[in-house]
Design a protein around this motif. Sequence first.
Motif, PDB file in Angstrom:
ATOM      1  N   ALA A 411       0.831  -1.211   0.000  1.00 34.83           N
ATOM      2  CA  ALA A 411       0.000   0.000   0.000  1.00 34.83           C
ATOM      3  C   ALA A 411       0.861   1.253   0.000  1.00 34.83           C
ATOM      4  N   GLU A 412       1.977   1.237   0.752  1.00 38.71           N
ATOM      5  CA  GLU A 412       2.890   2.388   0.764  1.00 38.71           C
ATOM      6  C   GLU A 412       3.475   2.626  -0.625  1.00 38.71           C
ATOM      7  N   LEU A 413       3.864   1.553  -1.296  1.00 39.97           N
ATOM      8  CA  LEU A 413       4.480   1.691  -2.619  1.00 39.97           C
ATOM      9  C   LEU A 413       3.472   2.195  -3.643  1.00 39.97           C
ATOM     10  N   ILE A 414       2.224   1.787  -3.516  1.00 36.98           N
ATOM     11  CA  ILE A 414       1.190   2.292  -4.426  1.00 36.98           C
ATOM     12  C   ILE A 414       0.922   3.763  -4.146  1.00 36.98           C
ATOM     13  N   GLU A 415       0.895   4.139  -2.866  1.00 35.55           N
ATOM     14  CA  GLU A 415       0.663   5.549  -2.521  1.00 35.55           C
ATOM     15  C   GLU A 415       1.806   6.422  -3.028  1.00 35.55           C
ATOM     16  N   GLU A 416       3.024   5.894  -2.968  1.00 34.85           N
ATOM     17  CA  GLU A 416       4.182   6.650  -3.440  1.00 34.85           C
ATOM     18  C   GLU A 416       4.055   6.972  -4.919  1.00 34.85           C
ATOM     19  N   GLU A 417       3.496   6.048  -5.670  1.00 38.05           N
ATOM     20  CA  GLU A 417       3.318   6.267  -7.107  1.00 38.05           C
ATOM     21  C   GLU A 417       2.462   7.495  -7.370  1.00 38.05           C
ATOM     22  N   SER A 419       2.137  10.166  -5.273  1.00 36.02           N
ATOM     23  CA  SER A 419       2.620  11.404  -4.674  1.00 36.02           C
ATOM     24  C   SER A 419       3.988  11.846  -5.150  1.00 36.02           C
ATOM     25  N   VAL A 420       4.743  10.955  -5.774  1.00 38.78           N
ATOM     26  CA  VAL A 420       6.115  11.281  -6.165  1.00 38.78           C
ATOM     27  C   VAL A 420       6.181  11.439  -7.674  1.00 38.78           C
ATOM     28  N   ASP A 421       7.029  12.351  -8.124  1.00 46.31           N
ATOM     29  CA  ASP A 421       7.222  12.567  -9.566  1.00 46.31           C
ATOM     30  C   ASP A 421       8.092  11.447 -10.119  1.00 46.31           C
ATOM     31  N   ILE A 422       7.446  10.364 -10.533  1.00 42.62           N
ATOM     32  CA  ILE A 422       8.171   9.216 -11.054  1.00 42.62           C
ATOM     33  C   ILE A 422       7.700   8.915 -12.468  1.00 42.62           C
ATOM     34  N   ASN A 423       8.560   8.251 -13.201  1.00 40.14           N
ATOM     35  CA  ASN A 423       8.286   7.994 -14.622  1.00 40.14           C
ATOM     36  C   ASN A 423       7.499   6.701 -14.791  1.00 40.14           C
ATOM     37  N   GLU A 424       6.283   6.699 -14.312  1.00 42.15           N
ATOM     38  CA  GLU A 424       5.447   5.513 -14.429  1.00 42.15           C
ATOM     39  C   GLU A 424       4.056   5.915 -14.872  1.00 42.15           C
ATOM     40  N   VAL A 425       3.397   4.981 -15.537  1.00 41.50           N
ATOM     41  CA  VAL A 425       2.007   5.201 -15.919  1.00 41.50           C
ATOM     42  C   VAL A 425       1.162   5.150 -14.653  1.00 41.50           C
ATOM     43  N   PRO A 426       0.284   6.137 -14.398  1.00 39.17           N
ATOM     44  CA  PRO A 426      -0.535   6.117 -13.194  1.00 39.17           C
ATOM     45  C   PRO A 426      -1.324   4.818 -13.074  1.00 39.17           C
ATOM     46  N   GLY A 427      -1.255   4.234 -11.875  1.00 42.77           N
ATOM     47  CA  GLY A 427      -1.973   2.990 -11.642  1.00 42.77           C
ATOM     48  C   GLY A 427      -1.225   1.739 -12.028  1.00 42.77           C
ATOM     49  N   SER A 428      -0.020   1.883 -12.581  1.00 42.64           N
ATOM     50  CA  SER A 428       0.698   0.695 -13.060  1.00 42.64           C
ATOM     51  C   SER A 428       1.129  -0.200 -11.903  1.00 42.64           C
ATOM     52  N   ARG A 429       1.515   0.394 -10.776  1.00 45.20           N
ATOM     53  CA  ARG A 429       1.936  -0.438  -9.649  1.00 45.20           C
ATOM     54  C   ARG A 429       0.768  -1.262  -9.113  1.00 45.20           C
ATOM     55  N   ARG A 430      -0.416  -0.669  -9.049  1.00 48.55           N
ATOM     56  CA  ARG A 430      -1.577  -1.426  -8.589  1.00 48.55           C
ATOM     57  C   ARG A 430      -1.847  -2.601  -9.527  1.00 48.55           C
TER      58      ARG A 430
END
Length: 1315
Positions: A411-417, A419-430
Motif C-alpha cells: 500500500a505504501e508503494l502504491i501511494e508513493e506512485e 505522490s512522487v514525480d516518477i516515470n510511471e504510468v498512473p496505476g501501473s503499480r496497482r
Amino acid sequence: MAAPLTMWDGVLEITQMAQAKVGDPLLWALQISSNLSCSGISLPSPELANVLVSYICWDNNVPIMWKFLEKALVLKIVPPFLILALLSERVIPCRRSKPVAYRLYMELLRRHSFELKGQINGPNHEKVMKSIDGVLHLSEIFGLEASDPGIIVVEFLYATVWQLLDASLDDEGLLELTSDKKSMWPIKPQDMEIDGHEIFDEIRMAHNEKLHNLNTVMAVELIGRFLQDKKTSKILYLARHNLPTHWPRFIERLQLLGANSSALKSSKVLTSEDLLRLASDKCTVLTYEPKQNLLQNFHAVTGLMSPLVTSSAVLSDGGSSISSLWLPLDLALEDAMDGYQVNATSSIEIVTGLVKSLQAMNGTTWHDTFVGLWIAALRLVQRERDPIEGPVPRLDTRLCMLLSIIPLVVAELIEEEKSVDINEVPGSRRNDVVSSIKLLGDYHSLLSPPHSVLSLANQAAAKAMLLVSGISVGSAYLDCLSMNEMPVKCSGNMRHLIVEACIARNLLDTSAYFWPGYVNGHINHIPNAPPQMPGWSAFLKGAPLTPIMINAMVSTPASSLAELEKVFELAVKGSDDEKVSAATILCGASLLRGWNIQEHTAQFITRLLSPPMPADYSGDESHLISIALILNVLIVGIAPVDCVQVFSLHGLIPQLACSLMPICEVFGSCVPDVSWKLPTGDEISAHAVFSNAFAVLLKLWRFNHPPLEHGVGDVPTVGSQLTPEYLLLVRNSYLPSSGIVLNDQTKRRLSEVAASSSPHPVFLDSFPKLKCWYRQHQKCIASALSGLVEGTPVHQTVNLLLTMMFRKMNRGSQSVTTINSGSSSSSGPGNDDSSLRPNLPSWEILEAVPFAVDAALTACAHGRLYPRELATGLKNLADFLPACLATIVSYFSAEVSRGVWKPAFMNGTDWPSPAANLSNVEDKIKKILAATGVDIPSLAAGESSPAATLPLPLAAFASLTITYKIDKTSERFLNLAGPALESLAAGCPWPCMPIVASLWTQKAKRWFDFLVFSASRTVFLHSNDAVFQLLKSCFAATLSGASISSNGGVGALLGHGFGSHFCGGISPVAPGILYLRVYHSIRDIEFITEEIISLMMHSVTQVACTGLPKERLGKLKRTRNGLQCGQVSLAAAMTRVKLAASLGASLVCLSGGLGLVQLLFKETLPSWFISSYRSEQGEEDGGSLGGMVAMLRGYALAYFAVLCGAFAWGIGNSCLASKRRPKVLRAHMEFLASALDGKISLGCDSATWKSYVSGFVSLMVGCTPQWVLDLEPDVLIRLSKGLRQWNEEELALALLGSGGVNTMGTAAELISEMQ
C-alpha cells in the motif's frame, strides 16, 4: 572594447555593394573577415551578427543576403547560435507573412544547431553567450544565472525546440488546447502585418499558404530531429533533469502535437507514433542511459527471469535467479523474527525502503518486484511451519509479516506512485500487484498453509466460491459454517489468505475470486449452517457482553475496523467490568491474528495504556490509579513474545515504551497494600501492576547489556540505540511539533497515536523515579557496587529484604541471621512472619536490591550461606516483587564480567549438576553446527577432568531461574530472565552456556531444542575464527555448486529454519539462520566487514574458475558493447558475483547498521584499495585468470558498496538515515577523485580499481541518482575527468548530467566535444 561606429558603416557599405552586384558570397565573406581582422575585431563577432540580422530583417529580406549570412556562418565570422537566436526573435513571429524567411531560418537551424563543438569554449564565447541570453531572456525565463556558457547552450537549444513546438501548435490551431493556452515565446507578430500590394495577389497568397504548410511539416521534422540526434537529445535530457518545473509543459505540448498534428501525416521522415515515443519520459531517459553496457553486466540476470522458475525450485530456492535477486529481503524478514531484539523502526518502513532499493539496484519491473516480495514472505512462513517451543516468536509473528506488514508495504508503494514525480504510468503499480498475486497460484509448494491456519484458508476459499456462485453471505455466517456443510470441497491455501488481506486494504477487489483456478467449483444453494453463536456480529448489532460472547471475541479476530472501534469505545466509556472485558478482547485473537486490522488493534491498546487525564479530575493521586485493573489486563495481555513482536513490526515500540513509563512511575511509587479486586475475586497489588509493566518495558531495549558493547566509529549501532532515551526521541519525532515531514501512511498513523497520548515531547526527566533506577542500573553494570551508607533508608531497606529472603534459615542454635559483605552488614530475626515483608514502594525496594543480592552472594562465597539457601532467598525476593529480577540481572551481569568470584562446582551436592544430559547436549550442538565446520571443545567430564563449573553469580542466577514453573503466570518473567540468563552465560568462558542449557533441559524438556540451539550459538561468541568460519559457510552455501542453478542461494543459506520436526530429530541448522541469531551478541563487530570483503573476493575467484571455462576466458575482451565471450557464461558469472555482493552487503548492514556502513566507506574500502593486494589466482594461473578475476572483484566491490549504502541510507531522501549520507559519501568520493588525480597511490590491481570506480559511478548514476546530488560539483568534475582518461566518456557525461545545475554546464561542454 567596442569598435568605432565607422567600422560597421564600412561593413554595411561593402555589403550593400555586394548585394547590388549580386556578388559572390565567398568573396564578400572573405573581405568582411579581412577588414574586421585588420581592425582588431576578434572573430566570430557578436556585433557583426547583430548588424547582419538587423540589415536583413526586413528591409533587405532578399535571397542574396541570406546567402551572405550562410557564408558568414560557414567561415565562422559570426557565432551560429547568436545568429539563430536573433533570427528566431524576428522570423518566427512573422512566419505566416514571410514563409520564405521562416524556411530559410529553419534551414540554418538544420545546418548549424546540431554542430555543438566549439560553441561553448570558442573565441568570444562569454560575450556570445551573454548576447544570446540577452536576446532570448533565458535567465529570466528559466531562473538560472547566465554565468556558465554551458548552461546557456542548454537553455538555448531547449528554447529553440520549444519555440518551434509552440509555433507548430499555433499553426495547426492546437495551442489553445494546452493547459496555459499561450506561449511564453514571441511566436506571434506584435503589430498588424502589412504586405502592401502582395496582399491582393491571390497567386502569391496561395503560394504562401502552401509554403506555410510545408514549413509546419519541416518544423515538426526538425523537432523530431532534435529529440533523435545523439548530442541534442542529451542536451534536452539535461534540461529535463535540471529544469523540472518547465518540463511537464514541454512534454504536454509534444504529446499534443504527436497525437493531433495533421502536418505529421504529410511527413515522410517522422510519424505520429515516432513523435509520441520520443515525447515519452521513458524514451527521453533511455536516449541518455548512462553506460548501458556496464549496467547490462550488472543486470545480466534480469533477462533470465522470464519465464519465472518453477514453484518447487523457489521453495528450496535452487539458487534461481529470482531468489538471488531478493536474498537481502529474505535475510531482513528472517532477522525480524528474532525474539531477543525489538526494533524502534516499523518493519513497514524498513521493508519498503529495502524493496525500493532492490528494485532500483536490480533494475526489475514492479511486477517482478512484487512477486519477489510475496515469495520471500511465503518462504518466511514455510521456513518454520512448526517452530520449536521456547520463549521465542512463533508462527503468529511470521503470519503477521506475510498478511499484515507486507500488504501495508505494498500500500505504501502504491501511494508513493501517486505522490512522487516518477516515470510511471498512473496505476501501473496497482496493476502489477494484481498480476503478481495472480501469478502466485503457480507456486504450489509455497502456498500450503500451516495446520493452525488451514481452517482460515478453507474459509477464505469458501467465501470466494459462494460469491462466484452468486450467493452473498456475511462474515458471521462464515464463522459458523463448517467446511463439511459445503457441497463442494473448499481447499484453501496461503494465496486465499493473501487475497483476503489485500481486499481488506483495497489493494484488490472481489474480481480476484474469478481468476482461473482460484475456486474449484460452484454451488447452487446456501449450505445449512449451525445456529449463529454470539460473537462479533451480535456485538456490533448491540447485544450485551456475556461470558460466552467474550470468549468468542477473544478467540476470533474482529473482521472490520467498526467492530474494533466499538470495543475501544466500550473500553473508554463502559462500566468497570465492561472495560476489563473490552481490554481482554483487544489482547486476544484480534491482536495476534486480526491481520486486516492488526495495526489498529495495537494502536487502540497503546492508547488505552496512556489515557489522557479527565477534564474534571481533581484527585491528588494519578488518574492512572483508578484504572489499574484495565491497565493490568492490557499489560498482561501483551506480555507474550509474539504480542511484543507485533508491536515491534508495526513500529509501536517507542510509543509503547512511552505509555508504560508513566504506569511504572505511578505504580512503582505506591505501597503494596494498595490493591484492586479482579472480576474473578482475586486481588492484585500495586507491586503486581508495577512488576508486570516493568517486565514488559524492559523487553523493549537490551537493558542487561553493557554500554561498551557496540561502538562503531562515531555512530552507535542500532542495537545500542535501543535505550529509554532513544525510544522517547523516536516517539517524539512523530509528533507534528517535531517539524519532520511525514510523507507516508505508516508515519502519519504513528503520529496520530503519539499525539493522542500527549501532543508534547516526552523525556526521561518526566519520570524521576524511573530515571533514578536507570542511572543506578547503568552504574551497576559499568562499575563495582558501592555507596551503601549504614543507617540510611536504603541500608534499612537492605536489612528488611535480607530478613525476608532468609527468614526460614536456621543453623543449630543460631537464631539470628548475619550476612556480611564488602558493602553491608545486615542482620535480622529468623522467623517467617509475613509482616516482615517491607511495606515500601517498588522503586525504594529496587534501589536496595543490588546491595541485598551482593550481601547474599558474598555470604555464599564465604560459606555462611548454602547455595540452596541462596537460591531460595533470591526466589523469595523475586516472588515478593517480580520486578526485582531486572535489578538482579543487572547485578549478576556486572559481577560476571568482573571475574572476581570463585567458581561454583556443579556437582549435584551444593549446586545442581548438569551431568545427566551434558553429553546429549554436546552431541546435539555438534549436529546443529555440522553445516558450518566449526569444532567445539568436549563438554563431558572424564575421570581426570574437573567437575563442570560456573562463575558464582551465573550459578546463582541459573539456580534461581530453574525454580520457576513453566506456566503462563511465570512466562512474562521468564521471557525477561531467559534472554538475560543466556546473555550472562554467553559472556562467560566455554562451556558455561551448555552447562546452563543442560540444567534447564532437565527441568523444561519440551524446551530442549530451543535450549540446545541457544547453547550452540554461544560457540561463535568466544572466537572470531568461529565467526569467520560461519561467514565462510554462509558464502559457500549461497554460492554452492558449479553453476547458479545448483543447490545454492536462499534455500541453502536459510534452509528450513530450526526444529526437530525435520529428519526425525535435530538436524544441522543452515548457516544463515545461525548467523542471524548470533550477530546481535558479537561485541567486536568491526572485524566483520573486513572478513566479509575477504570472503567476497575469494568467492569471486571461485566464480571465475567454475563459472567460465578457461579456454573461453582467454578470449574474453572488452568491446564498445560490453564484455563479450560466451554470453550465458558471463551472465552466470555476473549473477553469482551480484549474489555474493548482496549477501555481503546484507550481512554488513544487519550486523552493524549505519555505523558499520559509515566505517566501510570512510576507512575499510580506502584501506583495502591502498594496501598491496594482488590477484593470487592470476599469479597461480600464469595470468590466464588474473584480468578476469581482478575485473570481477572490482564489480563485486562496487555492487557491494552501493548496496550497503542503499540499505543503510535509502536511495532517496525519505528516511531519516539519508541525512547521514552526504557527509560519508562525499568523503568516499573525494578519495576516489584524489586517487584518479594521482594524489593517492593504490596497491590494488589496476583492473580492480578501474572496474570498481566505473561500476560504483555507473550504479550510483543509474540506480541512486539522488546520491549524485549530495556531492560537491568539484568532485564530480574531477571524477568525470578521470573517467574520460579511461575512455569512459558516456559514464563521465552521465555523472555530470545527474549532478544538478552546478554541473550542467560542464556536462553540456562534454557533450559538445564528444565525437
